[in-house]
Design an enzyme around this catalytic site. Structure first.
Site, PDB file in Angstrom:
ATOM      1  N   ASP A 139       0.823  -1.199   0.000  1.00  0.00           N
ATOM      2  CA  ASP A 139       0.000   0.000   0.000  1.00  0.00           C
ATOM      3  C   ASP A 139       0.863   1.257   0.000  1.00  0.00           C
ATOM      4  OD1 ASP A 139      -2.600  -0.985  -0.122  1.00  0.00           O
ATOM      5  OD2 ASP A 139      -2.671  -1.375   2.018  1.00  0.00           O
ATOM      6  N   ARG A 190      -2.033  -0.606  -8.366  1.00  0.00           N
ATOM      7  CA  ARG A 190      -3.360  -0.120  -8.013  1.00  0.00           C
ATOM      8  C   ARG A 190      -3.332   1.406  -8.118  1.00  0.00           C
ATOM      9  NH1 ARG A 190      -4.316  -0.579  -2.093  1.00  0.00           N
ATOM     10  NH2 ARG A 190      -4.895  -2.773  -2.358  1.00  0.00           N
TER      11      ARG A 190
END
Length: 313
Positions: A139, A190
């Site tokens: 992330d 992402r």
């Protein structure tokens, strides 16, 4: 997954994000967590509870990932403990034959105090994931950690590790250049709008600019050979990506859509029913309060749901 800035409800958003730092409010909310609606956005406090949620998502035709919720770890002992827990999570997901993988923060593995400690832990986990045929997403965190996160990802890819991806945030001015930097490594990325409170000196303050940058990143990533996870609940952006992929003859196995557990579940199911891969991010763990506050800051509808449950008797 929404942008921040002075013109995007910045005062309420800033207040909510500052509340995420309040120990007193955290104790109150966590004491009444299920009643105030935290269960809508968090897949339980234990791994067993999370596994049940992930299985239900799979049964509904949705893919999933999970994250052990928690904030920056201040010492090597704590970072090692988190790494061991993630290893256990990865092994459990595979043993349960779930269509689910792991996403994690490098600060949870010690990045805030030692880059090499974090790298050693993430490399160990990526090796485990690769051996078991699964995947880890690194992330992206606030701007202070963007450069070191990208550097860590590059090190892993250059070392030959394929079972790993990372995240780019469209609200940062630098991100278009970051994408070009990563494209030669055929990355798995992402794309998000951005969930942290950043100054206008480094982040777009206007929603329209964040949205424009978002679509440009997705399109450039797809044309540049990256695998793209389109992480948004913005249906207009989703339809634009679908139209672009069809126009450019980009196959559906080159991208997916990602959404958060508890946010627009009807849209999740409808996109999946159209034949697209949809992955639902379903984090778990006892330290869910900061995560919940970020979800409330991102979308006014989430805040209304929370307040309604907070006053319910």
């Amino acid at each position: 997954m929404s942008a921040v800035g002075t013109t995007i409800s910045s005062l309420p958003r800033a207040a909510i994000l500052h509340a995420a730092e309040s120990g007193r409010l955290q104790r109150l909310v966590q004491k009444h967590g299920k009643r105030v609606g935290a269960a809508r956005f968090v897949a339980g406090e234990t791994l067993d509870e999370c596994v049940s949620v992930l299985r239900a998502l799979n049964d509904a035709g949705l893919h999933a990932n999970t994250t052990l919720l928690g904030e920056a770890i201040p010492d090597a002992v704590g970072a090692a403990t988190v790494a061991e827990e993630y290893e256990r999570i990865i092994e459990r997901l595979v043993a349960e034959k779930l269509d689910a993988n792991v996403a994690l923060k490098l600060t949870h593995l010690g990045l805030s105090f030692d880059e090499e400690v974090a790298y050693a832990s993430i490399e160990r986990l990526v090796v485990t994931a690769g051996a078991l045929g699964t995947f880890i997403r690194i992330d992206m965190e606030q701007s202070d950690y963007v450069e070191v996160t990208l550097r860590t990802y590059e090190r892993l890819r250059d070392a030959g590790h394929d079972s790993v991806g990372t995240v780019l945030q469209s609200y940062l001015y630098r991100t278009a250049d970051d994408l070009e930097r990563l494209l030669p490594r055929q990355p798995n990325l992402r794309i998000v709008k951005g969930a942290y409170l950043e100054p206008e000196s480094i982040a777009f303050p206007e929603k329209r600019d964040v949205d424009r940058a978002y679509l440009e990143l997705v399109e450039r990533g797809l044309l540049g050979g990256a695998y793209i996870a389109v992480a948004t609940h913005d249906e207009a952006l989703i339809r634009n990506v679908q139209a672009f992929a069809a126009r450019e003859s980009i196959p559906r196995d080159r991208f997916e859509f990602q959404m958060l557990y508890g946010v627009r579940p009807g849209l999740q199911r409808s996109i999946a029913a159209e034949g697209y891969k949809v992955l639902v991010a379903a984090p778990f763990g006892p330290d869910w309060y900061p995560y919940l506050m970020r979800r409330l800051a991102e979308r006014p509808a989430n805040l209304g749901f929370f307040l309604k449950n907070l006053v319910r008797r």
